[in-house]
Design a protein around this motif. Structure first.
Motif, PDB file in Angstrom:
ATOM      1  N   ILE A 480       0.826  -1.216   0.000  1.00  0.00           N
ATOM      2  CA  ILE A 480       0.000   0.000   0.000  1.00  0.00           C
ATOM      3  C   ILE A 480       0.848   1.250   0.000  1.00  0.00           C
ATOM      4  O   ILE A 480       0.657   2.157  -0.814  1.00  0.00           O
ATOM      5  CB  ILE A 480      -0.952   0.000   1.231  1.00  0.00           C
ATOM      6  CG1 ILE A 480      -1.903  -1.176   1.170  1.00  0.00           C
ATOM      7  CG2 ILE A 480      -1.703   1.301   1.329  1.00  0.00           C
ATOM      8  CD1 ILE A 480      -2.917  -1.067   0.071  1.00  0.00           C
ATOM      9  N   LEU A 483       2.780   1.946  -3.252  1.00  0.00           N
ATOM     10  CA  LEU A 483       1.850   2.260  -4.344  1.00  0.00           C
ATOM     11  C   LEU A 483       1.302   3.665  -4.196  1.00  0.00           C
ATOM     12  O   LEU A 483       1.155   4.391  -5.177  1.00  0.00           O
ATOM     13  CB  LEU A 483       0.701   1.256  -4.357  1.00  0.00           C
ATOM     14  CG  LEU A 483       1.036  -0.105  -4.967  1.00  0.00           C
ATOM     15  CD1 LEU A 483      -0.138  -1.038  -4.816  1.00  0.00           C
ATOM     16  CD2 LEU A 483       1.413   0.017  -6.423  1.00  0.00           C
ATOM     17  N   LYS A 484       0.992   4.034  -2.967  1.00  0.00           N
ATOM     18  CA  LYS A 484       0.466   5.383  -2.752  1.00  0.00           C
ATOM     19  C   LYS A 484       1.518   6.416  -3.117  1.00  0.00           C
ATOM     20  O   LYS A 484       1.208   7.441  -3.739  1.00  0.00           O
ATOM     21  CB  LYS A 484       0.043   5.546  -1.292  1.00  0.00           C
ATOM     22  CG  LYS A 484      -1.290   4.875  -0.968  1.00  0.00           C
ATOM     23  CD  LYS A 484      -1.752   5.214   0.433  1.00  0.00           C
ATOM     24  CE  LYS A 484      -3.127   4.620   0.656  1.00  0.00           C
ATOM     25  NZ  LYS A 484      -3.642   4.854   1.992  1.00  0.00           N
ATOM     26  N   GLY A 487       1.898   6.544  -6.911  1.00  0.00           N
ATOM     27  CA  GLY A 487       0.736   7.207  -7.508  1.00  0.00           C
ATOM     28  C   GLY A 487       0.826   8.706  -7.366  1.00  0.00           C
ATOM     29  O   GLY A 487       0.529   9.459  -8.289  1.00  0.00           O
TER      30      GLY A 487
ATOM     31  N   PHE B 290      -1.494   3.441 -14.117  1.00  0.00           N
ATOM     32  CA  PHE B 290      -1.364   4.798 -13.586  1.00  0.00           C
ATOM     33  C   PHE B 290      -2.696   5.279 -13.013  1.00  0.00           C
ATOM     34  O   PHE B 290      -2.775   5.747 -11.876  1.00  0.00           O
ATOM     35  CB  PHE B 290      -0.868   5.672 -14.740  1.00  0.00           C
ATOM     36  CG  PHE B 290      -0.763   7.127 -14.451  1.00  0.00           C
ATOM     37  CD1 PHE B 290      -1.097   8.066 -15.413  1.00  0.00           C
ATOM     38  CD2 PHE B 290      -0.305   7.585 -13.240  1.00  0.00           C
ATOM     39  CE1 PHE B 290      -0.984   9.413 -15.171  1.00  0.00           C
ATOM     40  CE2 PHE B 290      -0.194   8.931 -12.987  1.00  0.00           C
ATOM     41  CZ  PHE B 290      -0.534   9.850 -13.960  1.00  0.00           C
ATOM     42  N   LEU B 293      -3.764   3.372  -9.899  1.00  0.00           N
ATOM     43  CA  LEU B 293      -3.013   3.784  -8.711  1.00  0.00           C
ATOM     44  C   LEU B 293      -3.577   5.078  -8.136  1.00  0.00           C
ATOM     45  O   LEU B 293      -3.736   5.223  -6.927  1.00  0.00           O
ATOM     46  CB  LEU B 293      -1.536   4.000  -9.059  1.00  0.00           C
ATOM     47  CG  LEU B 293      -0.679   2.755  -9.205  1.00  0.00           C
ATOM     48  CD1 LEU B 293       0.708   3.131  -9.667  1.00  0.00           C
ATOM     49  CD2 LEU B 293      -0.600   2.009  -7.892  1.00  0.00           C
ATOM     50  N   ILE B 294      -3.852   6.020  -9.030  1.00  0.00           N
ATOM     51  CA  ILE B 294      -4.383   7.304  -8.558  1.00  0.00           C
ATOM     52  C   ILE B 294      -5.760   7.106  -7.939  1.00  0.00           C
ATOM     53  O   ILE B 294      -6.083   7.704  -6.912  1.00  0.00           O
ATOM     54  CB  ILE B 294      -4.430   8.316  -9.715  1.00  0.00           C
ATOM     55  CG1 ILE B 294      -3.011   8.627 -10.173  1.00  0.00           C
ATOM     56  CG2 ILE B 294      -5.122   9.588  -9.286  1.00  0.00           C
ATOM     57  CD1 ILE B 294      -2.928   9.667 -11.237  1.00  0.00           C
ATOM     58  N   PHE B 296      -6.750   4.555  -6.436  1.00  0.00           N
ATOM     59  CA  PHE B 296      -6.539   3.859  -5.174  1.00  0.00           C
ATOM     60  C   PHE B 296      -6.207   4.835  -4.045  1.00  0.00           C
ATOM     61  O   PHE B 296      -6.651   4.679  -2.913  1.00  0.00           O
ATOM     62  CB  PHE B 296      -5.401   2.849  -5.356  1.00  0.00           C
ATOM     63  CG  PHE B 296      -5.342   1.794  -4.310  1.00  0.00           C
ATOM     64  CD1 PHE B 296      -4.308   1.762  -3.393  1.00  0.00           C
ATOM     65  CD2 PHE B 296      -6.298   0.805  -4.234  1.00  0.00           C
ATOM     66  CE1 PHE B 296      -4.255   0.778  -2.422  1.00  0.00           C
ATOM     67  CE2 PHE B 296      -6.251  -0.183  -3.273  1.00  0.00           C
ATOM     68  CZ  PHE B 296      -5.214  -0.194  -2.359  1.00  0.00           C
ATOM     69  N   ILE B 297      -5.407   5.867  -4.379  1.00  0.00           N
ATOM     70  CA  ILE B 297      -4.979   6.783  -3.319  1.00  0.00           C
ATOM     71  C   ILE B 297      -5.951   7.945  -3.126  1.00  0.00           C
ATOM     72  O   ILE B 297      -5.934   8.602  -2.109  1.00  0.00           O
ATOM     73  CB  ILE B 297      -3.574   7.363  -3.583  1.00  0.00           C
ATOM     74  CG1 ILE B 297      -3.562   8.207  -4.864  1.00  0.00           C
ATOM     75  CG2 ILE B 297      -2.550   6.270  -3.635  1.00  0.00           C
ATOM     76  CD1 ILE B 297      -2.320   9.052  -5.017  1.00  0.00           C
ATOM     77  N   MET B 420      -6.485  -3.306  -8.808  1.00  0.00           N
ATOM     78  CA  MET B 420      -6.360  -2.044  -8.071  1.00  0.00           C
ATOM     79  C   MET B 420      -7.630  -1.201  -8.192  1.00  0.00           C
ATOM     80  O   MET B 420      -8.119  -0.634  -7.208  1.00  0.00           O
ATOM     81  CB  MET B 420      -5.183  -1.221  -8.619  1.00  0.00           C
ATOM     82  CG  MET B 420      -3.842  -1.850  -8.429  1.00  0.00           C
ATOM     83  SD  MET B 420      -3.371  -1.885  -6.724  1.00  0.00           S
ATOM     84  CE  MET B 420      -3.070  -0.172  -6.442  1.00  0.00           C
TER      85      MET B 420
END
Lengths: 546, 476
Positions: A480, A483-484, A487, B290, B293-294, B296-297, B420
Motif C-alpha cells: 500500500i 503504491l500510494k 501514484g 497509472f 493507482l491514482i 486507489f490513493i 487495483m
C-alpha cells in the motif's frame, strides 16, 4: 434426482427470503428444516434406485467458447450429497436452537445457498461453471458473518483468490482454446507459463482452505456467532477450496512447485492450528483451528496418498459438525454472553449428552480412518483426540467454579475416561504390541507427554505468535505505502506538471495571445488598416510570383 | 427510404421531440418542475419500447448491419444518409437509454432547475442514438460531432471549479479530433465515395494516403478514450461532476471512440504497421496502471469510479486491438453490462454524497442502517469488480485470455490494474459499511420503495444479461 434436489433447495431458499424476520422466526425455521428433511428423503429414495441422471443447459454456444451449465450425473457424486444434506440439516437445526442467533432464517438461507453453490461447483465440467460457483461461495460467505471487519477480510481474501483462479484459467484457455476441464491434460502436454498457472492456483487453494499465513479471514471470525462460524467452516469457503483442488488437480501437476510446497505448507498449517487450538482461550478460535487442520489434512493426504476426497469429505465434515455440537453444548451450558464470560456452570444435564456425542465422534473417526491408507491418518486422529481432551480439560478446570469441588472431580473423571478411550483406540489402530519400535507410536506418545506441560507454560505466555497476520503487515508496508507514493509522484509529475501546466495551459496562453493581438489590431484603427493592407500586398506578391 | 416504417429514424427523433416538449414545459413554479422529468422519463420509456421492437426485427445471430434506411440528402455532392443496426449498436443504445433513465429518476428531485438538464440530456440521447444507427461515413461524422454540444453545455452548467479551463481543454482536444476526422472523411469520399460503415474495412493502405486516413481516423477516436496522453482532459472533465446524469453522459464519451474504432477497423493491416501496435498496447496498459493507482490513493469516491471506468475502457480498447472475432462479437454484451454497472453505481454514490451534503454529516457507516441501499450497493460493487453476476464477466475472461497469450507481462500488469481499480471500489464499499457514531444518517434516509424496486429491476437485467444476453428478444 440432483436437479430436483437443486431446484428444491433453491425454491426453499427463495421462499425463505420472502419471509420477513419477525417473532415467528423459529416456526418458519422449523418449517424450513422440515422442507429440507422432505427433500432429502425424496433424494435418498431416488438414490437407492441407483439411477444416474444429470442436467445440461447449453449456455455459451459458440464453438470458440462452448460452455454448458451442468448438474451432477455420476452416482459417486450423488452419494456424496446425502451426508452433506444431513450436515446442512444439522446446521439449520443449530440455527434454530442457538439462543444468541436473532436472524436464524437469514442464516439458514445462506447455508442452503452455500450447499447449492457446492452442487454447482462439484458438478462443473468447465471453467465457467467452476469460477461462477467459486464466486457464489465468496458472495454468500461474505454475508454469513455478522461483523463488518470479518466480512471485509473474507471478501478481500476471496476476491484475490478468485482473481488468481481467473488469471490461471485465462492462460489455460488462451493456450488450449477450450473451457472444458477434461481438456486440462492438453495443457500439461504443451502448455505455457505452467509454473505461473500452478502457483496462482496453489495460492487460491491455500487462501480458501485457510493455510498458515493466509488464514486471517477465518481467525477473525472468532467474534462472530458460533452457529455462523460452523456454517462457514463446514459448508462454505474452505469447502470450495477443497473442491477447487479436486477439479484443477491436473493443472497443479504441470509444475513441481505445488507438489512440493502444498504438502509442507499443509503440515505447517496443521501444526500451527493444533497449537493455536491448545493455547488459545477462545472456544471459537479453537473450533476454527480444528476445522482448518482438517482441511489442511485433506490437502495433505490428497497429495501424499492420492486419497479419494469425494469419499472422505462427508466424513470429515460430519466429524467437524459433531465437534461443533460439542462446543455449542459447552457454550450453551455456561452462562453465555458475547464476550464469553464464563461466570457460572451447570454441567449435570450435559454429562450424558457430552459422553454420547464423544462416542459418536469416536465411531465416525473409526469409520473414515479405514478409508485413508497410511499411518498419517492414525497420527492425525490421535493428535486430534489429544487436542479435544486437553480442550475439555481446560474448559472444565478453568471455568468451573472454584467453590464447588464436585466439578473438579467430574472434570478429572471425564478426562480420565476420555484419555483411556483414545489410548485404547490408538493402541488398537497402531497395533503397537506387534511392533514396539513403531516410530509413529513413539512419536505420538512423546508428543502427548511433552505437550501437556508445554500447554501449561504457554497458556501463561504470549499466544499472539501463532495468530499474527503476517500477510496484513506485508500488505500495508510493502504494497500500500509504495503504491500510494508512486501514484502521488506520477500524478504530480505527469498530470500536473507536464500535461496541465505545460501542454494545456501553454496552448491556452498561445491562443489568448493570438486573440489579444487581434483585439489590439482591431482597437487601433490605423494598425488594423495597415495590417489589412499588408496582408493584401502579401497575397498579390504570392500570386504574382506563382 | 425503404417501404417499411422508418423505425431507426424514429428512435432518433423521439428523444428530440421529447426535448422540444420539455422546452415548452412551464417550470417557473415549484409544482411544475416535475413535468420536465416526467416528460423525459416518458420519452425514454417510449424509445425503449421501440428499441425492443427493433431487436425482434433483426437476426441477432448475424453480426452484420441490418434494417437499412436511406435518406436522400444532397444531390451534389451525392451524399445520402444511411441508417442500419446490428447487435453492437442496439446494445449500446439500450444500455445508454437504461442508464440515463436511471439517472433521471434519481436526479429529478435533487436538482433545483431540471429543465436545462433534461433538455440537453434528451438532446444527447438523440444524437448518440443517431451515432449508433449511422451506417455511412457522413451521418456517422455528423452525429459523432453533434453529441459534443449537449456535453459541452452540461459541463458548463454543472462543472465545478475551474470549469472554464476544462471547457478550454474539451474544446481543444475535440476540435483537433474533429479536424482530423473531417479531413479523413473527405479523403475517403474523394477516393471511395459515400462509403457505408460495413465497407470501410476495404479501404486500402495505399502508401501515404492509407496511412494518413487510418492515422487520422484512429487519432480522432483515440482522443476520446482516456489513454495517455488524452487521459487528463477526460479525467478533469468527468471526475469533478457531482450530478450523476451529467457524469454518466460525460463518461459515455469514450464509448463513441471505442465504437468508431470497431466500425472503422481495417480488415488488413500491413506488417510494418501492425508490428508497432505493441507500443499502443504498452501505453494502454501503463495508463491503466497509472489511473488505477491514482484511484486507489484518491479520497474522492467519484474519482474512484472514474478510475474504474477508465481502466475498463482501456481494457476494451486493447480487446479491440486484438481484432479477435469472438471478442468483437461479444464486446457489445460486456459494454452493456459495464455501462449499466458504472451508471447505477454512480447514481447510488451520488445519492449518498447528496445526503451527506444536505445533512452536513459524514456518510461513513450509512450503509449499516440503510439496508436497501446496502444491498444494491453491494451487488453493484460485486458486479463491478468482476464477479459473474453480469455480462462483463465472460468478455473480460476472453479479453484477458487473449492478452495473456499475446504477452504475459502485459497481461499481468493489466490484471493488476483491474485489481487495483476494483480494490478502490471495495474499500469505498467497506468504508460506507463500517459503523460510525458520527454519521447522523439513518434508516429514514434510505431510498424509497419505488426506487428500490426499480433498481432491483436493473439488477435483474444485469443477472439475466449474464445468463442469456438477449433474453428479452421474442422471435416472431
Amino acid at each position: 434426482m440432483v436437479l430436483q434436489l437443486f431446484i428444491g433447495l433453491l425454491a426453499i431458499a427463495s421462499a425463505s427470503l420472502l419471509i420477513t424476520q419477525g417473532r415467528r422466526r423459529k416456526i418458519w425455521s422449523i418449517l424450513i428444516l422440515a422442507s429440507l428433511v422432505m427433500v432429502s428423503y425424496m433424494f435418498a429414495e431416488n438414490l437407492s434406485s441407483n439411477l444416474q441422471d444429470g442436467f445440461i443447459y447449453q449456455w455459451l454456444p459458440y464453438s470458440e467458447i462452448k460452455s454448458d451449465f451442468h448438474i451432477a450425473s455420476s452416482l459417486r457424486l450423488q452419494k456424496m450429497f446425502l451426508p452433506l444434506m444431513i450436515m446442512l440439516m444439522g446446521l439449520v437445526g443449530l440455527n434454530i436452537i442457538y439462543p444468541p442467533e436473532n436472524h436464524s432464517l437469514h442464516a439458514s438461507v445462506l447455508f442452503i445457498l452455500s450447499f447449492v453453490s457446492f452442487i454447482l461447483q462439484i458438478s462443473g465440467n468447465d471453467f465457467m461453471q467452476l469460477m461462477f460457483a467459486g464466486c457464489m461461495f465468496s458472495i454468500i460467505g461474505f454475508y454469513i458473518p455478522d461483523i463488518v471487519y470479518s466480512r471485509k477480510r473474507i471478501f478481500i481474501f476471496n476476491f484475490l483468490s478468485e482473481m488468481a483462479v481467473f488469471a490461471a484459467l485465462s492462460i489455460v484457455y488462451g493456450k488450449t482454446g477450450t473451457t472444458s476441464l477434461a481438456a486440462l491434460s492438453k495443457f500439461s502436454e504443451n502448455g505455457i507459463h505452467k509454473d505461473l498457472v500452478a502457483v496462482l492456483l496453489m495460492f487460491a487453494i491455500a487462501c480458501k482452505c485457510g493455510f498458515y499465513l493466509v488464514n486471517g479471514q477465518y481467525l477473525l471470525l472468532k467474534d462472530t456467532l458460533f452457529n455462523r462460524i460452523s456454517g462457514i467452516m463446514l459448508m462454505s469457503l474452505p469447502l470450495s477450496g477443497v473442491v477447487l483442488l479436486i477439479k484443477v488437480h491436473p493443472l497443479l501437476s504441470v509444475s513441481t512447485i505445488p507438489g512440493t510446497v502444498l504438502p509442507v505448507w499443509s503440515v505447517i498449517t496443521m501444526v500451527s492450528c493444533i497449537f493455536t487450538a491448545l493455547i488459545n482461550s477462545n472456544i471459537q478460535t479453537k473450533f476454527i483451528t480444528i476445522c482448518l487442520s482438517f482441511y489442511a489434512f485433506m490437502v495433505y493426504i490428497f497429495f501424499m496418498n492420492n486419497a479419494d476426497l469425494y469419499d472422505l469429505i462427508p466424513y470429515f465434515l460430519l466429524s467437524c459438525l459433531i465437534i461443533s455440537l460439542v462446543f455449542v453444548q459447552i457454550i450453551y451450558s455456561l452462562s453465555y454472553n458475547k464476550q464469553i464470560n464464563y461466570s457460572s456452570v451447570s454441567w449435570k444435564t450435559n454429562k450424558i449428552i457430552l459422553a454420547s456425542i464423544l462416542f459418536l465422534l469416536f465411531t465416525l473417526m473409526f469409520l473414515f480412518n479405514d478409508r485413508i491408507p497410511g499411518t498419517e491418518s492414525r497420527v492425525f486422529i490421535s493428535v486430534l483426540f489429544v487436542v479435544i481432551a486437553s480442550i475439555l480439560k481446560m474448559v472444565y478446570f478453568r471455568f468451573a467454579s472454584n467453590a464447588v469441588s464436585e466439578h473438579h472431580v467430574w472434570a478429572e473423571i471425564i478426562c480420565c475416561i476420555f484419555s483411556f478411550i483414545f489410548f485404547v483406540f490408538t493402541a488398537w489402530q497402531t497395533r503397537f504390541w506387534n511392533c514396539l519400535f513403531n516410530y509413529e507410536v513413539l512419536a505420538f506418545f512423546t508428543f502427548s507427554l511433552i505437550l501437556m506441560p508445554i500447554q501449561v507454560l504457554i497458556n501463561f505466555g504470549n499466544s499472539a505468535i501463532l495468530q499474527k497476520d503476517i500477510l496484513n503487515q506485508i500488505y500495508e508496508r510493502a504494497f500500500i505505502f509504495p503504491l500510494k507514493t508512486l501514484g502521488r509522484i506520477l500524478w504530480l509529475a505527469f498530470d500536473v506538471v507536464i500535461i496541465e501546466r505545460s501542454i494545456v495551459t501553454g496552448m491556452s496562453h498561445v491562443y489568448r495571445k493570438i486573440v489579444s493581438l487581434f483585439h489590439t489590431l482591431q482597437n487601433d484603427n490605423n494598425s488594423w488598416f495597415y495590417g489589412i493592407l499588408l496582408g493584401i500586398i502579401f497575397i498579390f506578391i504570392y500570386l504574382g510570383v506563382n | 427510404m425503404n417501404g417499411y416504417f422508418a423505425i431507426l429514424s424514429s428512435i432518433i427523433c423521439i428523444p428530440f421531440l421529447g426535448m422540444l416538449f420539455v422546452l415548452t414545459v412551464k417550470s417557473d413554479r415549484e409544482e411544475y418542475k416535475n413535468n420536465c422529468s416526467n416528460v423525459a422519463i416518458f420519452t425514454i420509456l417510449a424509445n425503449l419500447v421501440m428499441i425492443w421492437r427493433i431487436f425482434m426485427l433483426i437476426d441477432e445471430s448475424k453480426f452484420k448491419l441490418q434494417l437499412f434506411e436511406k435518406i436522400d440528402w444532397l444531390s451534389f455532392p451525392d451524399i445520402n444518409l444511411t441508417f442500419a443496426v446490428d447487435n453492437l449498436s442496439l446494445m449500446m443504445i439500450l444500455a445508454l437509454h437504461l442508464v440515463i433513465l436511471t439517472s433521471v429518476i434519481f436526479v429529478r428531485r435533487n436538482v433545483s432547475d431540471p429543465k436545462p438538464l433534461m433538455i440537453f440530456s434528451l438532446l444527447f440521447l438523440s444524437m448518440v442514438t443517431g451515432l449508433f444507427v449511422s451506417a455511412d461515413i457522413f451521418s456517422f461524422f455528423i452525429f459523432y460531432e453533434a453529441m459534443l454540444l449537449p456535453i459541452f453545455m452540461l459541463m458548463g452548467m454543472y462543472g465545478k471549479a475551474k470549469r472554464i479551463s476544462r471547457l478550454n481543454g474539451f474544446f481543444i482536444y475535440n476540435m483537433a479530433g474533429t479536424v482530423l476526422l473531417f479531413l479523413a472523411i473527405l479523403l475517403i469520399y474523394k477516393f471511395y465515395g459515400d462509403l457505408r460503415l460495413d465497407k470501410t474495412s476495404k479501404i486500402l493502405w495505399h502508401k501515404n494516403l492509407g496511412l494518413y486516413i487510418w492515422g487520422a481516423v484512429s487519432l480522432a477516436f483515440i482522443s476520446r478514450i482516456p489513454i495517455w496522453p488524452f487521459h487528463y482532459w477526460i479525467s478533469s472533465v468527468s471526475s469533478k461532476i457531482n450530478n450523476p446524469l451529467v457524469f454518466v453522459i460525460s463518461s459515455s464519451l469514450p464509448l463513441s471512440g471505442l465504437y468508431g474504432l470497431i466500425r472503422f477497423w481495417p480488415s488488413y493491416i500491413p506488417l510494418e504497421i501492425s508490428q508497432h501496435f505493441v507500443w499502443l498496447n504498452l501505453i494502454g496498459v501503463f495508463t491503466m496502471l497509472f489511473i488505477s493507482l491514482i484511484g486507489f490513493i484518491h479520497h474522492n469516491p467519484q474519482y474512484k469510479i472514474f478510475a474504474f471506468v477508465t481502466v475498463y475502457y482501456i481494457m476494451y480498447l486493447l480487446g479491440i486491438f486484438t481484432h479477435d472475432k469472438l471478442i468483437l462479437n461479444n464486446l457489445c454484451y460486456a459494454l452493456f453490462g459495464f455501462i449499466l454497472v458504472f451508471g447505477s453505481l454512480n447514481v447510488l454514490l451520488s445519492y449518498i454524497i447528496n445526503l451527506e451534503q444536505q445533512h452536513n454529516t459524514t456518510s461513513v457507516g450509512f450503509l449499516c442502517r440503510a439496508k436497501r441501499l446496502s444491498l444494491l450497493y453491494s451487488f453493484l460493487t460485486f458486479a463491478a469488480v468482476g464477479f459473474p453476476v453480469s455480462s462483463m464477466f465472460t468478455n473480460n475472461f476472453l479479453i484477458l485470455s487473449k492478452l495473456l497469450s499475446i504477452n504475459i507481462q502485459m497481461g499481468i500488469i493489466l490484471l493488476f490494474a483491474c485489481i487495483m481499480a476494483s480494490g478502490s471500489l471495495i474499500m469505498e464499499m467497506f468504508k460506507l459499511k463500517t459503523d460510525n457514531k458520527d454519521c447522523s444518517l439513518g434508516k429514514s434516509e434510505d431510498i424509497g420503495l419505488g426506487s428500490y424496486i426499480y433498481m432491483l429491476g436493473m439488477i435483474f437485467v444485469l443477472i439475466m444479461s449474464f445468463i442469456r444476453p438477449l433474453w428479452f428478444v421474442i422471435n416472431e
